[in-house]
Design an enzyme around this catalytic site. Structure first.
Site, PDB file in Angstrom:
ATOM      1  CG  HIS A  84     -42.301  29.890  33.183  1.00 21.09           C
ATOM      2  ND1 HIS A  84     -42.231  30.595  31.935  1.00 21.09           N
ATOM      3  CD2 HIS A  84     -41.817  31.046  34.053  1.00 21.09           C
ATOM      4  CE1 HIS A  84     -41.582  31.912  32.192  1.00 21.09           C
ATOM      5  NE2 HIS A  84     -41.472  31.793  33.310  1.00 21.09           N
ATOM      6  CB  THR A  85     -43.316  23.750  36.773  1.00 19.02           C
ATOM      7  OG1 THR A  85     -42.079  23.592  36.723  1.00 19.02           O
ATOM      8  CG2 THR A  85     -43.878  22.265  36.686  1.00 19.02           C
TER       9      THR A  85
END
Length: 526
Positions: A456-457
């Site tokens: 989930h950068t």
């Protein structure tokens, strides 16, 4: 389209596909959409393997629709982060989880110098992007948007057991995880409809939109850098089949994703001066916030053994989802509401990584994560050669609170599996065992050895005021500070990761920035 495009969009993922669709609604605006992957036309072009919502192509090593990024989660934990390389980007290869960011996330981002991002201001965009098939139109939900949303059914025996176990342990019902109600157990809002993962590309760029005369698509073209002349972006250097060319445009939007976009900025001379000079890249704009402090969510997988066959899921690999609050310390001394997540897989992990819905005798799993916003990561350029990947450190588990949160969510998962509803269908958690669960030090070590990431950068080119270059690279409309005609439109711009998976927020970013471009908004007008 023979004329020079008004806008060149790099990346046809969750944000870029939205931008291309919305910007070309204005017939006088000419758009070029460039992506290194394939851009299929309609469902047949994607094929069943990418559309089957019971599978997660991004979990399959070396899948042709993904790109692998080598990273370090901790100094001792190398990892491969997979991102989509196809129309729709990671929404084409992910799990179909489509949960909105929390109200607190929007307020936090607004307070960081981005007032247009407060919850009340973005709610119309959240409604506009969706067609909610469960709740229909309301003050919270839309029924006219391209993304069709339906919540997972809890009919599978494992999903029903999860629901009953959560209720028995006293967790509240949470029937609509997109309505900002107190967190608890409920189904997962998803863009998987009747077993089909309807990714952002399929939803926003169906064949009739791809056929618009003011949209040109270039698939299989890899952007190498942005061309900046006189302080203004005027095009992109791109490569196809070993041939490089300059794609000229009046303006450029980078929507290549939170790992590829900052790398492009750095290759273009936009980033920390010392790092650029170290590798011999001429400095176009000293932007110390690029890659400096990104965030993601640490995760571990907990396997449990079913008693006999429970049957295959029919529509999605996703079962139920429980959000609960940690006791980790915050500046105000309070726990973040719902900052821990227990997400249920109805397909064995062995199936997710091999592309099979059923694996006889294999355990089922919970994916447990700490969703607290923690901008600990760093992305640094290593070479002026675009084929040399950047150095990416996630720097997970840097504080005692990080481990405390993961211990808490692991222990709650074990407690769920010990309840009578699960005892009827499960012979228990495979590991960690009770002795490890009861010992903080032993459980810390188990977490370190089994650590993964949710992928989930966010926050590699964060938004904020222009006078705070240490913490912001773009303004709240994605405009890169110090470079005219250049924007970023993907999860790179979020100051930190939302307390939910960011797919829905990535689509929101596309809607929000497309609207800003169409209206030619200026910060002082907000």
């Amino acid at each position: 389209m023979s004329r020079r495009p008004n806008v060149a969009i790099v990346g046809a993922g969750a944000s870029g596909a939205v931008l291309a669709a919305r910007l070309t609604e204005d017939a006088d605006r000419h758009v070029l959409l460039l992506d290194m992957g394939h851009m299929p036309h309609g469902e047949e072009g994607f094929g069943p393997a990418l559309l089957d919502a019971r599978l997660v192509p991004g979990a399959q090593p070396d899948h042709p629709a993904t790109t692998a990024h080598s990273v370090r989660l901790t100094p001792e934990r190398p990892w491969q982060v997979m991102r989509g390389r196809v129309l729709g980007g990671s929404t084409t290869v992910n799990g179909g989880y489509f949960v909105r960011a929390r109200r607190a996330d929007f307020h936090r981002w607004a307070a960081a110098g981005n007032p247009a991002w407060n919850y009340d201001a973005v709610l119309p965009f959240l409604r506009m992007l969706e067609t909610d098939l469960d709740f229909g139109p309301s003050e919270l939900h839309g029924d006219q948007g391209p993304m069709r949303i339906r919540r997972t059914r809890l009919e599978h025996p494992a999903a029903a057991a999860f629901r009953d176990a959560a209720q028995q342990l006293g967790f509240p019902a949470d029937p609509d995880k997109n309505d900002q109600a107190p967190p608890g157990f409920g189904p997962v809002p998803s863009n998987a409809i009747d077993g089909v993962r309807r990714n952002a590309g399929l939803s926003y760029l169906p064949p009739e939109v791809l056929a618009r005369p003011n949209l040109i698509t270039l698939s299989g073209w890899q952007a190498r850098r942005v061309v900046v002349e006189g302080g203004r972006a005027v095009g992109v250097v791109a490569e196809h089949g070993g041939r490089r060319a300059v794609v000229e445009a009046d303006s450029v939007v980078l929507s290549a994703g939170a790992l590829a976009t900052p790398h492009l900025l750095l290759l273009s001379g936009i980033g920390p001066r010392a790092d650029l000079e170290r590798v011999g890249i001429p400095v176009v704009c000293d932007a110390p916030a690029v890659g400096a402090n990104f965030s993601d969510h640490p995760q571990v997988v907990l396997d449990w053994t079913p008693r006999g066959g429970l049957g295959e899921p029919t529509d999605s690999w996703l079962g139920g989802c429980l959000h609960l609050s940690s006791t980790g310390s915050k500046p105000d001394g309070a726990a973040a509401p719902g900052d821990l997540e227990i997400l249920q897989s109805l397909v064995p992990m062995a199936g997710l990584v091999s592309g099979a819905v059923s694996v006889p005798g294999a355990p089922l799993s919970f994916l447990v994560s700490a969703l607290t916003p923690r901008p600990t990561g760093r992305l640094r350029i290593r070479s002026a050669d675009p084929d040399t990947p950047p150095d990416i450190d996630y720097n997970y588990l840097g504080t005692a609170d990080d481990l405390c949160r993961l211990r808490a969510v692991v222990r709650v998962t074990a407690a769920l599996l010990d309840t009578p509803p699960f005892a009827e269908i499960s012979s228990g958690l495979r590991e960690p065992g009770k002795q490890v669960l009861d010992d903080d030090s032993a459980l810390n070590q188990w977490i370190r050895e089994n650590l993964g990431t949710t992928q989930h950068t966010c926050g590699t080119a964060p938004m904020g005021p222009a006078d705070d270059s240490r913490h912001s690279a773009v303004d709240q409309f994605g405009r890169v500070h110090g470079v005219r005609g250049l924007r970023v439109a993907d999860t790179s711009i979020l100051p930190d990761a939302p307390q939910r998976g960011p797919a829905a927020t990535a689509v929101l970013i596309g809607e929000f920035i497309a609207d800003a471009i169409r209206r030619d908004l200026r910060l002082e007008s907000i």
